[in-house]
Design a protein around this motif. Structure first.
Motif, short mmCIF file in Angstrom:
data_model
loop_
_atom_site.label_atom_id
_atom_site.label_comp_id
_atom_site.label_asym_id
_atom_site.label_seq_id
_atom_site.Cartn_x
_atom_site.Cartn_y
_atom_site.Cartn_z
N SER A 1 0.82 -1.22 0.00
CA SER A 1 0.00 0.00 0.00
C SER A 1 0.85 1.26 0.00
O SER A 1 0.35 2.36 0.20
N LEU A 2 2.16 1.09 -0.24
CA LEU A 2 3.09 2.22 -0.19
C LEU A 2 3.08 2.99 -1.49
O LEU A 2 3.22 2.43 -2.57
N ASP A 3 2.89 4.30 -1.39
CA ASP A 3 2.93 5.15 -2.58
C ASP A 3 4.37 5.43 -2.98
O ASP A 3 4.74 5.27 -4.15
N THR A 4 5.20 5.86 -2.02
CA THR A 4 6.57 6.26 -2.34
C THR A 4 7.55 5.68 -1.33
O THR A 4 7.40 5.88 -0.11
N PHE A 5 8.55 4.98 -1.82
CA PHE A 5 9.64 4.47 -0.99
C PHE A 5 10.87 5.33 -1.28
O PHE A 5 11.29 5.45 -2.43
N MET A 6 11.42 5.94 -0.24
CA MET A 6 12.55 6.86 -0.40
C MET A 6 13.77 6.33 0.34
O MET A 6 13.65 5.77 1.43
N ALA B 1 21.42 -2.69 -4.73
CA ALA B 1 20.29 -3.62 -4.62
C ALA B 1 19.82 -4.11 -5.99
O ALA B 1 18.95 -4.97 -6.08
N GLY B 2 20.38 -3.55 -7.06
CA GLY B 2 19.99 -3.94 -8.41
C GLY B 2 18.78 -3.21 -8.94
O GLY B 2 18.34 -3.47 -10.07
N LYS C 1 12.71 -5.45 -1.96
CA LYS C 1 11.33 -5.81 -1.68
C LYS C 1 10.43 -4.57 -1.68
O LYS C 1 9.36 -4.56 -2.30
N ALA C 2 10.89 -3.50 -1.03
CA ALA C 2 10.09 -2.27 -0.96
C ALA C 2 9.94 -1.64 -2.33
O ALA C 2 8.86 -1.16 -2.71
N SER C 3 11.02 -1.61 -3.10
CA SER C 3 10.98 -0.99 -4.42
C SER C 3 10.05 -1.75 -5.36
O SER C 3 9.36 -1.16 -6.20
N ALA C 4 10.02 -3.08 -5.21
CA ALA C 4 9.17 -3.89 -6.08
C ALA C 4 7.69 -3.67 -5.80
O ALA C 4 6.85 -3.83 -6.69
N ARG C 5 7.35 -3.28 -4.58
CA ARG C 5 5.95 -3.15 -4.19
C ARG C 5 5.43 -1.72 -4.20
O ARG C 5 4.25 -1.49 -4.43
N ALA C 6 6.30 -0.76 -3.93
CA ALA C 6 5.86 0.64 -3.88
C ALA C 6 5.52 1.15 -5.27
O ALA C 6 6.07 0.68 -6.27
N SER C 7 4.63 2.14 -5.33
CA SER C 7 4.26 2.71 -6.63
C SER C 7 5.44 3.41 -7.28
O SER C 7 5.58 3.41 -8.50
N ARG C 8 6.30 4.02 -6.48
CA ARG C 8 7.50 4.64 -7.04
C ARG C 8 8.60 4.60 -5.98
O ARG C 8 8.35 4.56 -4.77
N THR C 9 9.83 4.62 -6.46
CA THR C 9 11.01 4.56 -5.60
C THR C 9 11.85 5.80 -5.86
O THR C 9 12.05 6.20 -7.01
#
Length: 357
Positions: A86-91, A134-135, A113-121
């Motif tokens: 449910s994450l919009d932005t992972f910073m 992290a690739g 994991k967070a980048s794959a699920r968040a709407s944007r990184t």
């Protein structure tokens, strides 16, 4: 770069934002973007647009490079997959601690994991090296603090590192240059989510003189000139900055430095990191930007005064380094000047102007 009129995306306030922090992070890389996001108001509801939390390997105090201590809301282990979904932005923040963080496999696994699920990184400054480790940036364009760009390019060859832009968007991945560039990126996120008016309102509240486009250069000829230690080359650099219309060919500059052309060119690159021609073009670009911001002088006159000669030559330099034409640069500056410097019209009660200071 031509920019379409922005339209707010479908309101989904508060949008969830998670900022990854770690020991020896740069506090401005965290506080700058977070402050802007935390004061943004959703135009549709008048409510805070973002819900922000800090996460670290362990919950609790996190020491920053300046000695101030922040407090992480949660530990990485406490963040569930449903939280990330449910994450919009992972910073990811930047700072000296990124060197250690990029070697921490537990942290990198969380980043993937967070980048794959968040709407944007999003990464701020050297947070990009953590994303790269992290690739997450493989096969993508990215930027970072100019001082770290060569290292990032060498260590992560799958990443297309652009060391001059203040921020870059490649799909749903955003990366920024150092410190204050993170605030420019945050304004761009806000503009995408909530519209240009909200972004300008927040820039005004935080006394940011100009909303810089992502293509804006990290380089300043004047600052570069001040860093040069060789006295003869320092005088030449100062001359270039102060006399953009002069004869600034290598033969002329080498003669001014009392050096052979070959020796001059070699030492100039060693001192500044740029060839003489590159430095001259950047100095002329700086001068053109100042003149475009200062009045209604014609583009031909600006080009001549800045040492470019033909306006087409100036236009190509602007597109190459800033991603915008001279006309678009002046238009953007005027908009920012009008919206940011002047107070709002008396009697305005629009929700955009109710963002807290």
């Amino acid at each position: 770069m031509t920019r379409a009129i922005s339209k707010p995306s479908k309101p989904a306030a508060p949008r969830r934002v998670m900022m990854l922090v770690y020991d020896a992070a740069q506090i401005l890389d965290i506080a700058g973007p977070v402050q802007l996001l935390s004061t943004a108001v959703d135009p549709a509801t008048g409510e805070p647009a973002y819900e922000i939390e800090l996460v670290a390997e362990e919950r609790g105090p996190v020491a920053t490079t300046c000695g101030l201590v922040l407090r992480a809301n949660r530990a990485l282990a406490d963040v569930s997959s449903s939280d990330l979904a449910s994450l919009d932005t992972f910073m990811v923040s930047g700072g000296e601690g990124s060197r250690t963080a990029m070697e921490d496999e537990r942290l990198l696994a969380f980043v993937r994991k967070a980048s794959a699920r968040a709407s944007r990184t999003v990464s701020i400054c050297t947070g990009s090296v953590i994303l790269a480790a992290a690739g997450v940036l493989d096969g993508r364009r990215a930027t970072t603090h100019w001082a770290y760009a060569p290292t990032m390019r060498k260590r992560f060859p799958k990443v297309s590192v652009e060391d001059d832009a203040i921020y870059i968007r490649d799909g749903n991945i955003w990366t920024s240059a150092g410190v204050t560039a993170g605030m420019d990126l945050a304004l761009a996120l806000i503009e995408e989510d909530l519209g240009r008016e909200m972004a300008l309102t927040l820039a005004r509240h935080h006394v940011m003189y100009l909303m810089r486009p992502g293509g804006q250069s990290q380089f300043s000829a004047q600052l570069a000139a001040q860093r040069v230690e060789n006295e003869r080359l320092a005088r030449v650099c100062t001359f270039i900055v102060e006399n953009p219309r002069a004869d600034l060919t290598v033969p002329a500059l080498a003669a001014r430095a009392h050096m052979s052309e070959r020796s001059f060119a070699r030492h100039f690159v060693a001192e500044t990191g740029f060839t003489p021609a590159q430095f001259v073009e950047r100095a002329r670009l700086d001068e053109a930007c100042r003149r475009l911001a200062g009045g209604d002088v014609s583009l031909d006159a600006v080009s001549a005064d800045a040492g470019f000669g033909a306006a087409e030559r100036m236009r190509r330099a602007f597109i190459r380094h800033l991603g915008v034409t001279p006309g678009r640069y002046r238009e953007r500056f005027r908009t920012a000047h009008r919206e940011i410097i002047l107070p709002p019209t008396a009697g305005t009660h629009d929700a955009h102007h109710r963002a807290p200071l």
